[in-house]
Design a protein around this motif. Sequence first.
Motif, mmCIF file in Angstrom:
data_model
loop_
_atom_site.group_PDB
_atom_site.id
_atom_site.type_symbol
_atom_site.label_atom_id
_atom_site.label_comp_id
_atom_site.label_asym_id
_atom_site.label_seq_id
_atom_site.Cartn_x
_atom_site.Cartn_y
_atom_site.Cartn_z
ATOM 1 N N LEU A 1 -14.064 -40.174 12.134
ATOM 2 C CA LEU A 1 -12.627 -40.102 12.672
ATOM 3 C C LEU A 1 -11.934 -38.893 11.795
ATOM 4 O O LEU A 1 -11.321 -38.272 12.508
ATOM 5 N N GLY A 2 -12.005 -38.858 10.650
ATOM 6 C CA GLY A 2 -11.207 -37.788 9.968
ATOM 7 C C GLY A 2 -11.749 -36.220 10.366
ATOM 8 O O GLY A 2 -10.981 -35.421 10.482
ATOM 9 N N THR A 3 -13.243 -36.204 10.400
ATOM 10 C CA THR A 3 -13.652 -34.796 10.942
ATOM 11 C C THR A 3 -13.240 -34.543 12.326
ATOM 12 O O THR A 3 -12.960 -33.434 12.909
ATOM 13 N N TYR A 4 -13.120 -35.586 13.114
ATOM 14 C CA TYR A 4 -12.803 -35.261 14.620
ATOM 15 C C TYR A 4 -11.503 -35.008 14.761
ATOM 16 O O TYR A 4 -10.892 -34.153 15.373
ATOM 17 N N ALA A 5 -10.442 -35.688 13.903
ATOM 18 C CA ALA A 5 -9.130 -35.358 14.019
ATOM 19 C C ALA A 5 -8.891 -33.898 13.291
ATOM 20 O O ALA A 5 -8.045 -32.970 13.769
ATOM 21 N N LEU A 6 -10.003 -33.392 12.300
ATOM 22 C CA LEU A 6 -9.541 -32.136 12.129
ATOM 23 C C LEU A 6 -9.998 -31.007 13.201
ATOM 24 O O LEU A 6 -9.435 -30.022 13.429
ATOM 25 N N GLY A 7 -11.272 -31.490 13.698
ATOM 26 C CA GLY A 7 -11.763 -30.506 14.756
ATOM 27 C C GLY A 7 -10.768 -30.641 15.988
ATOM 28 O O GLY A 7 -10.531 -29.413 16.523
ATOM 29 N N ALA A 8 -10.244 -31.455 16.139
ATOM 30 C CA ALA A 8 -9.186 -31.497 17.461
ATOM 31 C C ALA A 8 -8.200 -30.768 16.987
ATOM 32 O O ALA A 8 -7.435 -30.017 17.894
ATOM 33 N N SER A 9 -7.600 -30.869 15.755
ATOM 34 C CA SER A 9 -6.536 -30.004 15.307
ATOM 35 C C SER A 9 -6.658 -28.555 15.274
ATOM 36 O O SER A 9 -5.861 -27.791 15.757
ATOM 37 N N MET B 1 -11.217 -31.680 28.658
ATOM 38 C CA MET B 1 -12.130 -30.644 28.137
ATOM 39 C C MET B 1 -11.808 -29.949 26.858
ATOM 40 O O MET B 1 -13.068 -29.513 26.029
ATOM 41 N N THR B 2 -10.700 -29.754 26.292
ATOM 42 C CA THR B 2 -10.448 -29.286 25.054
ATOM 43 C C THR B 2 -10.809 -30.464 23.930
ATOM 44 O O THR B 2 -11.315 -30.146 22.867
ATOM 45 N N LEU B 3 -10.695 -31.515 24.236
ATOM 46 C CA LEU B 3 -10.960 -32.576 23.393
ATOM 47 C C LEU B 3 -12.520 -32.607 23.374
ATOM 48 O O LEU B 3 -12.850 -33.103 22.382
ATOM 49 N N PHE B 4 -13.254 -32.578 24.397
ATOM 50 C CA PHE B 4 -14.816 -32.542 24.473
ATOM 51 C C PHE B 4 -14.931 -31.417 23.567
ATOM 52 O O PHE B 4 -15.855 -31.382 22.803
ATOM 53 N N TYR B 5 -14.633 -30.160 23.708
ATOM 54 C CA TYR B 5 -14.735 -29.162 23.024
ATOM 55 C C TYR B 5 -14.715 -29.366 21.463
ATOM 56 O O TYR B 5 -15.313 -28.667 20.705
ATOM 57 N N SER B 6 -13.590 -30.126 21.192
ATOM 58 C CA SER B 6 -13.222 -30.224 19.848
ATOM 59 C C SER B 6 -14.397 -31.114 18.994
ATOM 60 O O SER B 6 -14.420 -31.159 17.934
ATOM 61 N N GLY C 1 -15.952 -28.809 17.374
ATOM 62 C CA GLY C 1 -15.117 -28.369 15.955
ATOM 63 C C GLY C 1 -15.600 -29.347 15.030
ATOM 64 O O GLY C 1 -15.337 -29.006 13.955
ATOM 65 N N LEU C 2 -15.851 -30.805 15.278
ATOM 66 C CA LEU C 2 -16.241 -31.618 14.360
ATOM 67 C C LEU C 2 -17.434 -31.102 13.540
ATOM 68 O O LEU C 2 -17.253 -31.477 12.343
ATOM 69 N N GLY C 3 -18.082 -30.490 14.228
ATOM 70 C CA GLY C 3 -19.259 -30.021 13.578
ATOM 71 C C GLY C 3 -18.817 -29.083 12.480
ATOM 72 O O GLY C 3 -19.397 -28.862 11.507
ATOM 73 N N ILE C 4 -18.020 -28.171 12.812
ATOM 74 C CA ILE C 4 -17.604 -26.972 12.144
ATOM 75 C C ILE C 4 -16.714 -27.668 10.779
ATOM 76 O O ILE C 4 -16.979 -27.270 9.778
ATOM 77 N N ALA C 5 -16.099 -28.917 11.110
ATOM 78 C CA ALA C 5 -15.098 -29.551 9.992
ATOM 79 C C ALA C 5 -16.279 -30.012 9.091
ATOM 80 O O ALA C 5 -15.938 -30.084 7.758
ATOM 81 N N ILE C 6 -17.529 -30.550 9.449
ATOM 82 C CA ILE C 6 -18.426 -31.254 8.644
ATOM 83 C C ILE C 6 -18.832 -29.981 7.621
ATOM 84 O O ILE C 6 -19.067 -30.594 6.197
ATOM 85 N N VAL C 7 -18.959 -28.791 8.081
ATOM 86 C CA VAL C 7 -19.490 -27.941 7.099
ATOM 87 C C VAL C 7 -18.602 -27.732 6.028
ATOM 88 O O VAL C 7 -19.096 -27.526 4.596
ATOM 89 N N ASN C 8 -17.180 -28.046 5.915
ATOM 90 C CA ASN C 8 -16.345 -27.771 4.727
ATOM 91 C C ASN C 8 -16.519 -29.081 3.813
ATOM 92 O O ASN C 8 -15.919 -28.932 2.962
#
Length: 331
Positions: free
Chosen positions: A178-186, A209-214, A217-224
């Motif tokens: 949930l946290g990483t998805y919130a970050l990706g969507a933001s 579509m942008t929520l899907f794209y996010s 972004g969840l994957g990118i958030a995991i990197v951090n």
Amino acid sequence: MSELPVEPIEDKPEDKSAKTRQILGMKGASTEAASIWKIRLQLMKPITWIPLMWGVVCGAASSGEYTWTIENVLKAALCMLMSGPLLTGYTQVVNEWYDREIDAVNEPYRPIPSGAISGSQVVVQIFVLLFGGIGVAYILDRAVNHEVPVLTFLAIGGAFVAYIYSAPPLKLKQNGWLGTYALGASYIALPWWAGHALFGTLNWTIVIMTLFYSLAGLGIAIVNDFKSVEGDKQFGLKSLPVMFGIDKSAWICVLMIDIFQAGIGVYLITIHQNLYAAILLLLIIPQITFQDMYFLRNPLENDVKYQASAQPFLVLGMLVAGLAFGHATIG
């Protein structure tokens, strides 16, 4: 007896790099004392503003109604100021404040755990950035004659998500998914919506579509999260590297990044935007290459190198998708 000439002391290249990283809020920052304004800037992590500002550009493109006039450039610049320095800066300072105990373990040189800035100064900075961001959103709503102040609502909603992401009792970042998805969507959806609403009419197709794209972004958030594993374990934060281990989390990360970008590419084919779809799918190839070269081999050591190498292709893909949406007039 004449004195020997004194050579001026110059910063070594590595010292300059560390000081730059300190100001930008990056890994490997200098631990030297800095002025209060540099410390305030460090808290806001300017390096994190760029994706949000780029998201505004993608949203403007997806509206299909952006034209190159001085007025539109100024409106876009204000929207970038709102999304980047003000509201992303607010988000980062709030996160720094509520992570001060964890940072004392993971990154003790950070401004708050090191005592370089007082708690009262941090709180003032949080409120200045928050109300500055909401104020700019309201100005933009008035400038484009929104009957419903969409940008103001987005600013308030984004600020609320940022708060509950970092602050107890909800502290979304305690939940890895949930946290990483919130970050990706933001980082992807929110600024995209702002740019789209500024020049067009925000609709459910763009939102979905942008929520899907996010999810990419969840994957990118995991990197951090890899740099904070030890502190997260100690304080009970269930980041994905803590939950699944380093190697498995690295694979989850790269698969999320690749699969959901490819999913957007497939959607572009279904709306007959084949050229844009081909470009987007081709942009995934160098990302996979850098994932294999750097990230999957050693995510703890190569996280920054991987992001610097691969993310330019991801953000270019976002713009390609935005242009495709605008060209298809789904905005």
